[in-house]
Design an enzyme around this catalytic site. Structure first.
Site, PDB file in Angstrom:
ATOM      1  CG  ASP A 183     -13.842   4.384  -3.662  1.00 24.81           C
ATOM      2  OD1 ASP A 183     -12.940   3.529  -3.726  1.00 24.81           O
ATOM      3  OD2 ASP A 183     -14.418   4.689  -2.602  1.00 24.81           O
ATOM      4  CD1 TRP A 219      -3.246   0.667   0.834  1.00 26.23           C
ATOM      5  CD2 TRP A 219      -2.095   2.070   2.145  1.00 26.23           C
ATOM      6  NE1 TRP A 219      -4.092   1.679   1.199  1.00 26.23           N
ATOM      7  CE2 TRP A 219      -3.400   2.558   1.998  1.00 26.23           C
ATOM      8  CE3 TRP A 219      -1.186   2.789   2.916  1.00 26.23           C
ATOM      9  CZ2 TRP A 219      -3.844   3.733   2.593  1.00 26.23           C
ATOM     10  CZ3 TRP A 219      -1.613   3.962   3.519  1.00 26.23           C
ATOM     11  CH2 TRP A 219      -2.929   4.419   3.361  1.00 26.23           C
ATOM     12  CG  HIS A 250      -9.960   2.645  -0.086  1.00 26.43           C
ATOM     13  ND1 HIS A 250      -9.366   1.947  -1.123  1.00 26.43           N
ATOM     14  CD2 HIS A 250     -11.016   3.302  -0.649  1.00 26.43           C
ATOM     15  CE1 HIS A 250     -10.020   2.155  -2.244  1.00 26.43           C
ATOM     16  NE2 HIS A 250     -11.029   2.976  -1.992  1.00 26.43           N
ATOM     17  CD1 TRP A 251      -3.770   5.308  -0.548  1.00 27.04           C
ATOM     18  CD2 TRP A 251      -4.352   7.405  -0.059  1.00 27.04           C
ATOM     19  NE1 TRP A 251      -2.815   5.817   0.294  1.00 27.04           N
ATOM     20  CE2 TRP A 251      -3.143   7.095   0.609  1.00 27.04           C
ATOM     21  CE3 TRP A 251      -4.921   8.673   0.101  1.00 27.04           C
ATOM     22  CZ2 TRP A 251      -2.485   8.020   1.419  1.00 27.04           C
ATOM     23  CZ3 TRP A 251      -4.255   9.585   0.916  1.00 27.04           C
ATOM     24  CH2 TRP A 251      -3.055   9.262   1.566  1.00 27.04           C
ATOM     25  CB  CYS A 293      -6.542   2.124  -3.074  1.00 29.17           C
ATOM     26  SG  CYS A 293      -5.620   2.058  -1.522  1.00 29.17           S
TER      27      CYS A 293
END
Length: 220
Positions: free
Chosen positions: A124, A31, A107-108, A168
């Site tokens: 998203d 991530w 989460h991005w 993400c």
């Protein structure tokens, strides 16, 4: 010794400081963090799309985090130097971290304000994971963007979807770059045709190459 090497600075570019430990995240499956998103956003705004600097603003993750959690009465003076009411397109990386002044989250996603449409568009890569956070953020920044509240819309865009739990942030960078081309250069290839799991996997090595290129061109 390894820890020291992890902390060595690879590049300092404007307000971005990238360490070797940041670069190592690009090898995946990892991530990616605030530093890498901030570096890419700064490069897009200051170099790649500097021809549109008068209408484009890509806000760093740490600033977005402050906006999201700070009291409203602190935001006016904080945002004033960014001159956001004059910008046509404003990009905000959205994170689900709800802890003030601390990196984290899981989460991005990407929130983009398009002034001539008077709308916020939320991209998203994991369905609507950040939908409510993005909507709250949009209404919070609305006065400081001078976005007409009565006509303002927040739209969930059908955007590319990730197939794992860790890409993400790379999707945010890839989508932001594509949209800058579309909004500022008249690029007309659909987003979903070009940003996908294969292109995002390649984007990791492209970001790494960009970091080393900037380090060579601008120095550390």
């Amino acid at each position: 010794m390894a820890a020291e090497n992890d902390n060595c600075v690879v590049v300092s570019f404007n307000d971005s400081l990238i360490h070797q430990s940041d670069v190592d995240l690009l090898d995946g499956p990892n991530w990616i963090n605030d530093n890498l998103i901030n570096f890419c956003f700064e490069y897009f705004e200051k170099e790649q799309f500097n021809h549109s600097a008068d209408k484009l603003a890509l806000i760093s993750p740490d600033v977005v985090q402050f906006i999201k959690l700070a009291p409203d009465d602190e935001l006016g003076e904080f945002l004033k130097p960014l001159n956001l009411p004059s910008k046509e397109f404003i990009f905000l990386p959205v994170n689900d971290n709800q802890v003030s002044n601390q990196a984290g989250g899981t989460h991005w996603s990407l929130l983009v304000y398009v002034r001539n449409k008077q709308e916020f568009r939320h991209y998203d890569s994991m369905e609507c994971t950040n939908k409510e956070i993005a909507k709250i953020l949009a209404y919070k920044v609305q006065p400081y963007f001078q976005a007409p509240r009565g006509r303002m819309k927040v739209i969930e865009v059908d955007s590319p979807k990730q197939k794992n739990s860790f890409d993400c942030g790379v999707y945010v960078i890839s989508i932001a770059e594509h949209l800058c081309k579309e909004l500022c250069e008249g690029y007309n290839i659909p987003l979903n045709d070009l940003v996908n799991s294969e292109s995002v996997s390649k984007k990791r090595s492209q970001i790494k190459d960009l970091i080393y290129h900037v380090a060579e061109e601008f120095g550390t």
